[in-house]
Write a protein that holds these residues in place. Sequence first.
Motif, PDB file in Angstrom:
ATOM      1  N   ARG A 108       1.263   4.059  -3.012  1.00 20.68           N
ATOM      2  CA  ARG A 108       0.996   5.450  -2.630  1.00 20.68           C
ATOM      3  C   ARG A 108       2.146   6.355  -3.040  1.00 20.68           C
ATOM      4  O   ARG A 108       1.949   7.402  -3.663  1.00 20.68           O
ATOM      5  CB  ARG A 108       0.781   5.525  -1.112  1.00 20.68           C
ATOM      6  N   LEU A 145      -7.848   8.987   2.410  1.00 21.89           N
ATOM      7  CA  LEU A 145      -8.126   8.303   1.152  1.00 21.89           C
ATOM      8  C   LEU A 145      -8.243   9.371   0.061  1.00 21.89           C
ATOM      9  O   LEU A 145      -8.966  10.355   0.218  1.00 21.89           O
ATOM     10  CB  LEU A 145      -9.437   7.526   1.267  1.00 21.89           C
ATOM     11  N   TYR A 168      -8.285   5.062  -6.691  1.00 22.09           N
ATOM     12  CA  TYR A 168      -8.042   5.659  -5.373  1.00 22.09           C
ATOM     13  C   TYR A 168      -6.685   5.223  -4.832  1.00 22.09           C
ATOM     14  O   TYR A 168      -6.228   4.105  -5.079  1.00 22.09           O
ATOM     15  CB  TYR A 168      -9.134   5.262  -4.371  1.00 22.09           C
ATOM     16  N   THR A 225       0.844  -1.208   0.000  1.00 28.41           N
ATOM     17  CA  THR A 225       0.000   0.000   0.000  1.00 28.41           C
ATOM     18  C   THR A 225       0.871   1.246   0.000  1.00 28.41           C
ATOM     19  O   THR A 225       0.625   2.197  -0.757  1.00 28.41           O
ATOM     20  CB  THR A 225      -0.932   0.004   1.225  1.00 28.41           C
ATOM     21  N   SER A 227      -1.789   4.022   7.817  1.00 28.37           N
ATOM     22  CA  SER A 227      -2.861   3.371   7.068  1.00 28.37           C
ATOM     23  C   SER A 227      -4.042   4.332   6.924  1.00 28.37           C
ATOM     24  O   SER A 227      -4.221   5.252   7.734  1.00 28.37           O
ATOM     25  CB  SER A 227      -3.312   2.111   7.803  1.00 28.37           C
ATOM     26  N   SER A 228      -4.844   4.118   5.906  1.00 32.10           N
ATOM     27  CA  SER A 228      -6.075   4.903   5.760  1.00 32.10           C
ATOM     28  C   SER A 228      -7.235   4.217   6.476  1.00 32.10           C
ATOM     29  O   SER A 228      -8.324   4.775   6.588  1.00 32.10           O
ATOM     30  CB  SER A 228      -6.424   5.090   4.282  1.00 32.10           C
ATOM     31  N   LYS A 229      -6.997   2.993   6.949  1.00 37.86           N
ATOM     32  CA  LYS A 229      -8.034   2.223   7.638  1.00 37.86           C
ATOM     33  C   LYS A 229      -7.917   2.403   9.147  1.00 37.86           C
ATOM     34  O   LYS A 229      -6.848   2.692   9.676  1.00 37.86           O
ATOM     35  CB  LYS A 229      -7.906   0.742   7.285  1.00 37.86           C
ATOM     36  N   GLU A 263     -10.773   0.831  -6.250  1.00 37.06           N
ATOM     37  CA  GLU A 263      -9.375   0.701  -5.847  1.00 37.06           C
ATOM     38  C   GLU A 263      -8.415   1.110  -6.957  1.00 37.06           C
ATOM     39  O   GLU A 263      -7.294   1.536  -6.679  1.00 37.06           O
ATOM     40  CB  GLU A 263      -9.103  -0.747  -5.431  1.00 37.06           C
ATOM     41  N   ARG A 309      -4.878   4.668  -1.216  1.00 37.11           N
ATOM     42  CA  ARG A 309      -5.273   4.507   0.188  1.00 37.11           C
ATOM     43  C   ARG A 309      -4.052   4.330   1.094  1.00 37.11           C
ATOM     44  O   ARG A 309      -2.948   4.234   0.621  1.00 37.11           O
ATOM     45  CB  ARG A 309      -6.210   3.310   0.346  1.00 37.11           C
TER      46      ARG A 309
END
Length: 732
Positions: free
Chosen positions: A89, A555, A730, A85, A529-531, A727, A732
């Motif tokens: 990014r 995000l 975007y 990820t 993380s975006s989560k 996904e 994330r």
Amino acid sequence: MTSFVPTRIVWIALAALSLHAADPPKETVAEQFAKRAARLWSLQPVVKPVVPVGVSSSNNPIDALIGAVYQEKGLQPVGKADKLTILRRVYFDLIGLPPTPAEQDAFLSDESPEAYAKVVDRLLEDKQHGVRWARHWLDVLRYADLDGLDGSVMPAAGSVYLWRDWMISALNRDMPYDGFVRAQILGNRYQPEIATSNGGRRTRVEGPVSDTFALGFLARAALNRGDKDRDVPFAAVETISTAFMGVTVACAKCHDHKFDPITQRDFYAMKAIFDPLVLKNTMLATPSEIFEHAEKLDEYKRKKAPVDAAIEALVGSYRTKLFDERVAQLTPDVQAIVRKAERDRTEAEQKIFDDYFPVIRIDASKIKEIMPKEEVAKYNALLKEQGAIRNPAALPSYWTVEEDKELLKAQSYILNTGDPNRPEKDHPVEPGFPFQPKDLDFRDGRREAFTGWLTDAKNPLFARVAVNRIWAWHFGEGLHRVTSDFGVLGGRPTNQKLLDYLAAEFVAHNYSMKWLHRLIVSSDTYQLSSKADAKSLAANTKADARNSYLWRFRLQRLEAEPIWDALHYVSNDLDLSIGGKSFQLRTADQKQAIFLRGAGNTDNRTNRRGIYLTRGYIPSTDVMSNFLTSFDVDDGRTPCPIRTQTVTAPQALFTMNNDLIEQESRKLAERVLQESKGDLRAAVTLAYRLSLGRPPSGVESDQALTYVANDAARLPGLAWLLFNLDEFIYVR
């Protein structure tokens, strides 16, 4: 006999005198605005704060200064994102392209502490870095390939790409930001020498010839070859103040600013700095090339004339019929204007004609609708013949600006109407600008003096605005949320200590933008993380619902250009060559309607990076492709500090139905099938890794294989599906 005055009257009179004596003298406008300036945070000197100790395990000062805010606000940051990820990014962030499977494998297998730092260094040295980041700066500085009314397209149209290419090169070479700005205002990245010599005369440092391409920034504002509306000085004031000073001055065109310390006189004093500028066309062709071009042009006209005549003889009556029908629907006064010869129209009448031109324009498709079938066939054959006759490419030249000696002597005035032809003769102004220091020395030149102040390390706005912009392009929002308004209405930064630390260090590191990129993307904050799990989400949202203090990564939807690039890149269909003219996606009618001033102003390669897609505005035709407008690309008429991120039906319709998606889906399918040597399971995995930057989960792999049903002919459908996942567009 003495007169008697009642005691109460005496006291009232004395009180009135006392009140009158206590009234302070009325403040001048200058004094009022000086007080405003003294209260405005952004005009106070930049003071580098002490980096807190013990609030973060990271040795990056960004994390320490953000960690202190976590403690203050009671926030608990989410954990670090997984390696793939983060890799995707930072790739999109620094070069605008996704990592290849080989690059993913190399990063996953490198377990050294320097693994990520090596990736960052490599991306910053990649030639595609300048392509990615030039797009950001060109948005702010109003880049457009075309801008203006039909018949008066801006003169820079044929050469403005040289400014864009100069910027790409400057960013790749890590030109210091102060030089980057100076070059675009002066055509010279270096400051004049301050020491006096040769009898007290100041000498200048000459920059490379290529820096004159940077003046496309100023020349781009002209909407006609004579700049008759004096668009250049107006645009210079508004764009420079917005982009590099972070202040909005447009409303001071008509009156003193209602909130910020900027007077109407400030606006026109700054305009006076740029009033002497006139357009200059500089030829790059050699004398022999000019002679050869003239011969080619004569030959082109000779070949084309009989074909044009044949087309006119065939369709002229039909075009006239359609034209007369459309004009008849207009009001009598507009009809009279439309039927006038262009040279006989007044300026106001020409504007009316331009407004109605989209209504009365006759496209080839409309003519064909009323022609007999046999004549349509003849028309198509003639159009094909006409298209085969190529207009010789325009000679290489570029538009720049220079100071006119006579205009340097001319007086500048306040323009309450905004019309250069109606100056307020009783309100003259001298060159100057908002927040100008006392006794400024203009001996080196007007722009030189202004740019010297603007780029000075002591200017509290210059570095703050720059680092805030760069931060916003990395995180989707600036530390100061309104990146182009550091005034009263812009509010205050969410973390001024961090902003000032970065501004001070930016100056200390010689305004190196690559240094700043490296520091930002190397921080733990950037790698969050975006989560967030349900418990963390609930607690943090209660304290900071907007995620203003960055307890998780935002995000972000990719802009139009990286989406375009990724579609072609993962299909092995992207031309990565640097520089050159823009290209245009045209409909069949647009190919037949010549609206560019001179052929050869566009590139025919339509698989180049999205930065090279033509953009701009002309009322009577669509300059920008539906792809760009659907994905929120501005047309360059106004500065665009941060792209809008909408979610609309046209975006989904594009990725579902456009011919480009069908084409690239087929190419991606062909690629994964070939590289996996016919193994469908491997092909599915490769398709995921190319398009999404990760392998599929077990469930995803099983579902994909079920869909493919052991039939390679169904792989384009799977590729289409991957392109239509959120996904894909975007980060994330």
